[in-house]
Structure formats: C-alpha cells, structure tokens
Design a protein around this motif. Sequence first.
Motif, short mmCIF file in Angstrom:
data_model
loop_
_atom_site.label_atom_id
_atom_site.label_comp_id
_atom_site.label_asym_id
_atom_site.label_seq_id
_atom_site.Cartn_x
_atom_site.Cartn_y
_atom_site.Cartn_z
N PHE A 59 83.65 -19.36 82.47
CA PHE A 59 84.73 -19.28 83.45
C PHE A 59 84.72 -17.92 84.15
O PHE A 59 84.78 -17.83 85.39
N LEU A 60 84.61 -16.84 83.38
CA LEU A 60 84.63 -15.49 83.96
C LEU A 60 83.38 -15.21 84.78
O LEU A 60 83.47 -14.53 85.81
N LYS A 61 82.25 -15.71 84.36
CA LYS A 61 81.03 -15.56 85.17
C LYS A 61 81.23 -16.17 86.55
O LYS A 61 80.81 -15.61 87.56
N SER A 62 81.90 -17.33 86.60
CA SER A 62 82.15 -17.99 87.89
C SER A 62 83.10 -17.18 88.77
O SER A 62 83.15 -17.39 89.97
N LYS A 63 83.82 -16.25 88.16
CA LYS A 63 84.74 -15.37 88.90
C LYS A 63 84.12 -14.00 89.17
O LYS A 63 84.80 -13.07 89.59
N GLY A 64 82.81 -13.86 88.91
CA GLY A 64 82.11 -12.62 89.23
C GLY A 64 82.08 -11.59 88.12
O GLY A 64 81.70 -10.43 88.36
N PHE A 65 82.45 -11.97 86.91
CA PHE A 65 82.44 -11.03 85.80
C PHE A 65 81.05 -10.95 85.18
O PHE A 65 80.33 -11.93 85.12
N LYS A 66 80.71 -9.75 84.71
CA LYS A 66 79.49 -9.52 83.95
C LYS A 66 79.88 -9.45 82.47
O LYS A 66 80.88 -8.82 82.12
N ILE A 67 79.10 -10.10 81.62
CA ILE A 67 79.40 -10.19 80.19
C ILE A 67 78.56 -9.16 79.43
O ILE A 67 77.35 -9.06 79.64
N PHE A 68 79.22 -8.44 78.51
CA PHE A 68 78.52 -7.43 77.71
C PHE A 68 78.86 -7.57 76.23
O PHE A 68 80.02 -7.75 75.87
N LYS A 69 77.83 -7.46 75.41
CA LYS A 69 78.00 -7.24 73.97
C LYS A 69 77.71 -5.76 73.76
O LYS A 69 76.57 -5.31 73.89
N LEU A 70 78.74 -5.01 73.47
CA LEU A 70 78.60 -3.55 73.40
C LEU A 70 77.63 -3.10 72.32
O LEU A 70 77.02 -2.04 72.43
N SER A 71 77.46 -3.91 71.28
CA SER A 71 76.53 -3.53 70.21
C SER A 71 75.09 -3.48 70.69
O SER A 71 74.24 -2.86 70.05
N ASN A 72 74.81 -4.11 71.83
CA ASN A 72 73.46 -4.10 72.40
C ASN A 72 73.22 -2.93 73.35
O ASN A 72 72.12 -2.80 73.90
N LEU A 73 74.22 -2.11 73.56
CA LEU A 73 74.13 -1.03 74.55
C LEU A 73 74.20 0.34 73.91
O LEU A 73 74.90 0.53 72.91
N ASP A 74 73.52 1.30 74.51
CA ASP A 74 73.66 2.66 74.01
C ASP A 74 74.98 3.26 74.52
O ASP A 74 75.64 2.70 75.40
N PHE A 75 75.34 4.37 73.94
CA PHE A 75 76.63 5.00 74.22
C PHE A 75 76.78 5.34 75.71
O PHE A 75 77.83 5.13 76.30
N ARG A 76 75.71 5.85 76.32
CA ARG A 76 75.77 6.22 77.73
C ARG A 76 76.04 4.99 78.60
O ARG A 76 76.79 5.08 79.58
N ASP A 77 75.43 3.86 78.28
CA ASP A 77 75.69 2.63 79.03
C ASP A 77 77.15 2.21 78.89
O ASP A 77 77.78 1.77 79.85
N GLN A 78 77.68 2.33 77.70
CA GLN A 78 79.08 1.96 77.47
C GLN A 78 80.02 2.86 78.28
O GLN A 78 80.97 2.38 78.90
N ILE A 79 79.74 4.15 78.29
CA ILE A 79 80.55 5.08 79.09
C ILE A 79 80.51 4.65 80.55
O ILE A 79 81.53 4.57 81.22
N ASN A 80 79.33 4.37 81.04
CA ASN A 80 79.15 4.01 82.44
C ASN A 80 79.89 2.72 82.80
O ASN A 80 80.56 2.64 83.83
N ILE A 81 79.76 1.72 81.97
CA ILE A 81 80.42 0.43 82.23
C ILE A 81 81.92 0.61 82.32
O ILE A 81 82.56 0.15 83.27
N PHE A 82 82.51 1.29 81.36
CA PHE A 82 83.96 1.46 81.35
C PHE A 82 84.42 2.39 82.47
O PHE A 82 85.48 2.18 83.05
N ASN A 83 83.64 3.38 82.81
CA ASN A 83 84.03 4.32 83.85
C ASN A 83 83.98 3.71 85.24
O ASN A 83 84.74 4.11 86.13
N ASN A 84 83.11 2.74 85.46
CA ASN A 84 82.95 2.16 86.79
C ASN A 84 83.71 0.86 87.00
O ASN A 84 83.85 0.41 88.13
N ALA A 85 84.20 0.25 85.95
CA ALA A 85 84.86 -1.05 86.07
C ALA A 85 86.24 -0.93 86.73
O ALA A 85 86.94 0.06 86.55
N ASN A 86 86.58 -1.96 87.47
CA ASN A 86 87.94 -2.10 88.01
C ASN A 86 88.79 -2.99 87.12
O ASN A 86 90.00 -2.86 87.08
N VAL A 87 88.13 -3.94 86.45
CA VAL A 87 88.81 -4.89 85.55
C VAL A 87 87.98 -5.03 84.29
O VAL A 87 86.76 -5.26 84.36
#
Length: 159
Positions: A59-87
């Motif tokens: 449902f969220l993909k159909s609304k333009g959301f990107k899905i993330f499993k944070l355990s698959n990401l390094d810390f810098r990627d997590q910082i970036n995702i949260f810092n740039n997100a609007n929702v």
Amino acid sequence: KGTFSYAQSLMPSWIVYYLKKKFLKYKKSTNKIKKVFIDRSDSKLNHCKLINNEEIKSFLKSKGFKIFKLSNLDFRDQINIFNNANVIIGPHGAGFANLVFCKNRTKVIELRPKNHPNKVFERISSINKLNHKLIKLKHIKNNKKGDMFLKKEILTDFI
C-alpha cells in the motif's frame, strides 16, 4: 512510576542536541528519499511487528514510499534517510532512535500497541520539533507474525 519507560519519557533535551551535533556531520549527501516506511519484519522479537506487514508495504509503495530494513543499512545511511525524509512511518522500535537526525517538522507516524508504555519517541519528536502522530493499535496475542494489525484505511487519514 519508576519504570524504564517512564524514565525515557523524561529524556533531557541535551541528549538529542548532542547526538545531532556529533553525528550529522557523517551523513551522506545522496539518497534524498522523502517518504519512508521502516520495516521491522526482520526483528528477532515479535513485539511491535505488523501481522499484515506485506499488505502495508505494498500500500505504501503505491503511495510513493520507500521501504527500509534498518538492520541492512550502515549508520551513515540511517542518518541520511532520517535527515532527508519528510514523512517516516513505522512500528515502534529501536530504529526510531534515528528520529534525533530528522529536520524540524518531519512527519512521524509511529505504530504501537495500545498497551505499550514507552513514550521515548514522542519525547525525541517533541525535543526535535517533529510532527509526531501515534497510531495505537489493538495488541494481538499469540500470532507468530507480530502483535499488531493495521488497516490501510487508517493510514490514509494520516498520510
């Protein structure tokens, strides 16, 4: 009172400011994704997991959301995702500690069982001036996939 959850709800604001100052300098300049869903399906713990996770992700993909499993990401990627997100939407979990890296007015939709006492992410959101919304869901016992069921129609009102 005297519980760990209660103590977290009193987190001093300096902790959030310190973490932002210390770690935001490590964010990457790429990956400007604005709509984020945090997928907790890989958590070893069964609590705060969506039974109908696949339906909600679709449902969220159909609304333009990107899905993330944070355990698959390094810390810098997590910082970036949260810092740039609007929702940012997701079930209550440790990954939401990254809310400290969000910009003011980021919309946060936290999914949590009604009986869950922890308000730490509401506190981080308040300190960080985020637009935090909490969706309290019925706690479902003895389901191997999780302990919450979210009707996608409920999300429509929030996104």
